[in-house]
Design a protein around this motif. Structure first.
Motif, PDB file in Angstrom:
ATOM      1  N   ASN A  54      28.888  45.138  28.461  1.00  0.00           N
ATOM      2  CA  ASN A  54      28.678  44.649  27.093  1.00  0.00           C
ATOM      3  C   ASN A  54      29.966  44.542  26.290  1.00  0.00           C
ATOM      4  N   THR A  55      31.081  44.423  26.983  1.00  0.00           N
ATOM      5  CA  THR A  55      32.359  44.302  26.284  1.00  0.00           C
ATOM      6  C   THR A  55      32.701  42.839  26.040  1.00  0.00           C
ATOM      7  N   LYS A  56      33.553  42.595  25.069  1.00  0.00           N
ATOM      8  CA  LYS A  56      34.006  41.238  24.761  1.00  0.00           C
ATOM      9  C   LYS A  56      35.528  41.204  24.801  1.00  0.00           C
ATOM     10  N   SER A  57      36.049  40.365  25.666  1.00  0.00           N
ATOM     11  CA  SER A  57      37.500  40.256  25.781  1.00  0.00           C
ATOM     12  C   SER A  57      37.870  38.944  26.448  1.00  0.00           C
ATOM     13  N   ASN A  58      38.961  38.356  26.004  1.00  0.00           N
ATOM     14  CA  ASN A  58      39.500  37.164  26.648  1.00  0.00           C
ATOM     15  C   ASN A  58      40.919  37.429  27.141  1.00  0.00           C
ATOM     16  N   SER A  59      41.200  38.698  27.446  1.00  0.00           N
ATOM     17  CA  SER A  59      42.551  39.087  27.858  1.00  0.00           C
ATOM     18  C   SER A  59      42.735  39.109  29.364  1.00  0.00           C
ATOM     19  N   GLY A  60      41.756  38.587  30.114  1.00  0.00           N
ATOM     20  CA  GLY A  60      41.909  38.474  31.558  1.00  0.00           C
ATOM     21  C   GLY A  60      42.041  39.818  32.245  1.00  0.00           C
ATOM     22  N   ILE A  61      42.940  39.879  33.221  1.00  0.00           N
ATOM     23  CA  ILE A  61      43.119  41.074  34.044  1.00  0.00           C
ATOM     24  C   ILE A  61      43.622  42.260  33.228  1.00  0.00           C
ATOM     25  N   LEU A  62      44.242  41.997  32.074  1.00  0.00           N
ATOM     26  CA  LEU A  62      44.745  43.081  31.226  1.00  0.00           C
ATOM     27  C   LEU A  62      43.603  43.967  30.733  1.00  0.00           C
ATOM     28  N   HIS A  63      42.440  43.371  30.549  1.00  0.00           N
ATOM     29  CA  HIS A  63      41.278  44.118  30.062  1.00  0.00           C
ATOM     30  C   HIS A  63      40.866  45.204  31.043  1.00  0.00           C
ATOM     31  N   LEU A  64      41.128  44.980  32.316  1.00  0.00           N
ATOM     32  CA  LEU A  64      40.724  45.925  33.359  1.00  0.00           C
ATOM     33  C   LEU A  64      41.545  47.211  33.325  1.00  0.00           C
ATOM     34  N   LEU A  65      42.791  47.114  32.892  1.00  0.00           N
ATOM     35  CA  LEU A  65      43.724  48.244  33.011  1.00  0.00           C
ATOM     36  C   LEU A  65      43.230  49.514  32.317  1.00  0.00           C
ATOM     37  N   LYS A  66      42.615  49.368  31.150  1.00  0.00           N
ATOM     38  CA  LYS A  66      42.212  50.575  30.410  1.00  0.00           C
ATOM     39  C   LYS A  66      41.054  51.311  31.086  1.00  0.00           C
ATOM     40  N   TYR A  67      40.330  50.614  31.984  1.00  0.00           N
ATOM     41  CA  TYR A  67      39.215  51.240  32.703  1.00  0.00           C
ATOM     42  C   TYR A  67      39.649  51.798  34.061  1.00  0.00           C
ATOM     43  N   TYR A 109      34.788  51.232  41.834  1.00  0.00           N
ATOM     44  CA  TYR A 109      34.814  49.911  42.442  1.00  0.00           C
ATOM     45  C   TYR A 109      35.351  48.880  41.450  1.00  0.00           C
ATOM     46  N   ILE A 110      36.029  47.849  41.972  1.00  0.00           N
ATOM     47  CA  ILE A 110      36.374  46.661  41.195  1.00  0.00           C
ATOM     48  C   ILE A 110      35.868  45.459  41.983  1.00  0.00           C
ATOM     49  N   TRP A 111      35.127  44.590  41.301  1.00  0.00           N
ATOM     50  CA  TRP A 111      34.554  43.422  41.973  1.00  0.00           C
ATOM     51  C   TRP A 111      35.196  42.163  41.399  1.00  0.00           C
ATOM     52  N   PHE A 112      35.959  41.454  42.217  1.00  0.00           N
ATOM     53  CA  PHE A 112      36.671  40.256  41.782  1.00  0.00           C
ATOM     54  C   PHE A 112      35.922  38.986  42.171  1.00  0.00           C
ATOM     55  N   ASN A 113      35.881  38.036  41.240  1.00  0.00           N
ATOM     56  CA  ASN A 113      35.332  36.705  41.483  1.00  0.00           C
ATOM     57  C   ASN A 113      36.343  35.660  41.015  1.00  0.00           C
ATOM     58  N   LYS A 139      28.052  55.415  40.262  1.00  0.00           N
ATOM     59  CA  LYS A 139      29.399  54.907  40.466  1.00  0.00           C
ATOM     60  C   LYS A 139      29.779  53.966  39.320  1.00  0.00           C
ATOM     61  N   ASN A 140      31.064  53.990  38.959  1.00  0.00           N
ATOM     62  CA  ASN A 140      31.584  53.094  37.932  1.00  0.00           C
ATOM     63  C   ASN A 140      32.193  51.857  38.578  1.00  0.00           C
ATOM     64  N   ILE A 141      31.801  50.669  38.091  1.00  0.00           N
ATOM     65  CA  ILE A 141      32.317  49.428  38.631  1.00  0.00           C
ATOM     66  C   ILE A 141      32.743  48.496  37.504  1.00  0.00           C
ATOM     67  N   TYR A 142      33.840  47.785  37.728  1.00  0.00           N
ATOM     68  CA  TYR A 142      34.299  46.745  36.805  1.00  0.00           C
ATOM     69  C   TYR A 142      34.132  45.412  37.513  1.00  0.00           C
ATOM     70  N   ILE A 143      33.459  44.466  36.859  1.00  0.00           N
ATOM     71  CA  ILE A 143      33.248  43.144  37.449  1.00  0.00           C
ATOM     72  C   ILE A 143      34.093  42.118  36.716  1.00  0.00           C
ATOM     73  N   HIS A 144      34.967  41.463  37.462  1.00  0.00           N
ATOM     74  CA  HIS A 144      35.873  40.448  36.899  1.00  0.00           C
ATOM     75  C   HIS A 144      35.463  39.068  37.383  1.00  0.00           C
ATOM     76  N   PRO A 145      35.491  38.032  36.525  1.00  0.00           N
ATOM     77  CA  PRO A 145      35.955  38.054  35.139  1.00  0.00           C
ATOM     78  C   PRO A 145      34.915  38.649  34.202  1.00  0.00           C
ATOM     79  N   ASN A 146      35.380  39.070  33.046  1.00  0.00           N
ATOM     80  CA  ASN A 146      34.474  39.591  32.035  1.00  0.00           C
ATOM     81  C   ASN A 146      33.493  38.501  31.639  1.00  0.00           C
ATOM     82  N   ALA A 147      32.236  38.863  31.461  1.00  0.00           N
ATOM     83  CA  ALA A 147      31.191  37.871  31.184  1.00  0.00           C
ATOM     84  C   ALA A 147      31.442  37.076  29.912  1.00  0.00           C
TER      85      ALA A 147
END
Length: 336
Positions: A38-51, A57-61, A2-10
């Motif tokens: 292993n991505t690098k971004s400081n664009s907040g929630i905008l970074h999630l959109l392309k994925y 799953y999306i995991w919000f913290n 399964k593909n998951i995005y964990i927010h915020p980006n590390a």
């Protein structure tokens, strides 16, 4: 997988001193594909959109604090869109309920709206205290049924050095109003106890007004150092202290990663009887108090070894609450 995005980006600057997200990504990454590992971004929630299209799953913290971030209003609108998009496309939302509400008063109404929306729209809610499950239940039985309690995981190797104590009470970490340090010191001064114990408080004070207030509550026995303390220095401070004290206000706190760090460094921890502190007391690894009067009695008993955790219980707790164990439990819960 399964593909998951964990927010915020590390890599986001706001969380650069909080290893929670990095550890979460690695732990969960053993059982699913963390697309932003292993991505690098400081664009907040905008970074999630392309994925978004390829996610399961999306995991919000701490997402309820989004309105406070740069372009917070725009990011909040995007978050609302994402939540409803996920419902329409059967993508699952996981939300970690770290606190009962935001510790920061700014944008209160928008955060309150987001909090209720997340309670409703999330498919899974994780909390690091049993009180968090009960709190979720105040939003309805359906919300409570999808909420799970798992202890905040521990990191590192347990170490309990037996060395002479030069400090009675150590308080460490960011010095912020919701931690109630000023109220504790107020109590000491009001009851003429400001000379009774040696108190060391170490941490950054980011609010100038709060700094002025809390510095006015010091003396030769109550010392505040406005600085960041690294792990090596912290271990030495904990070794020299009879106890590490947490004075968090009960109305908002559910859990604290700093408590777990103190435990692993061998501290005798004392905290308020609420949230994760109450769970840790039940597990026999810390002591708790309900009132300052009760706390004063506990402080008086420090010298006779009162409240020292049972080492067998401590080792059992640690082995059951590593990040590796956390990942296994989460994978079973979410059916990764």
């Amino acid at each position: 997988m399964k593909n998951i995005y964990i927010h915020p980006n590390a890599s986001e600057k706001y969380y650069s001193f909080n290893p929670y997200i990095t550890n979460l990504c690695k732990s969960v990454g053993e059982y699913c594909n963390v697309v932003n590992l292993n991505t690098k971004s400081n664009s907040g929630i905008l970074h999630l959109l392309k994925y978004l299209p390829k996610l399961d799953y999306i995991w919000f913290n701490w997402i309820e604090d989004l309105p406070d971030k740069k372009k917070g209003f725009l990011q909040t609108l995007i978050l609302i869109f994402i939540l409803f998009y996920c419902k329409l496309t059967s993508k699952k939302i996981i939300w970690t309920l770290h606190n009962k509400f935001s510790h920061y008063k700014k944008n209160h109404n928008i955060k309150k709206f987001l909090f209720r929306l997340l309670m409703k729209q999330s498919d899974f809610i994780l909390t690091h205290s049993s009180e968090g499950v009960e709190f979720a239940g105040t939003f309805g039985e359906k919300v409570k049924a999808k909420t799970k309690f798992l202890h905040h995981p521990v990191v590192g190797t347990y170490y309990a050095a037996i060395k002479p104590k030069t400090t009675d009470i150590l308080i460490w970490g960011s010095i912020i109003p919701y931690k109630g340090i000023d109220l504790f010191l107020d109590y000491l001064w009001t009851h003429k106890l400001e000379e009774k114990w040696s108190v060391r408080i170490i941490g950054k004070i980011r609010d100038a007004d709060y700094k002025e207030r809390i510095m006015g509550l010091t003396n030769s026995r109550i010392v505040i150092e406005d600085k960041f303390v690294d792990n090596d220095a912290l271990k030495k401070e904990i070794e020299s202290a009879c106890c590490v004290l947490y004075t968090y206000l009960k109305d908002s706190v559910l859990s604290s990663g700093a408590v777990m760090d103190s435990i692993m460094m061998g501290a005798r921890v004392v905290g308020p009887h609420c949230g994760a502190f109450a769970d840790l007391k039940k597990d026999g690894v810390i002591e708790t108090y309900s009132t300052y009067e009760e706390l004063m009695v506990m402080m008086s008993n420090l010298s006779n070894n009162g409240g020292k955790p049972n080492q067998a219980e401590m080792q059992s707790f640690i082995s059951d609450n590593t990040w590796e164990s956390f990942g296994r439990k989460v994978s079973r819960w979410l059916n990764f």
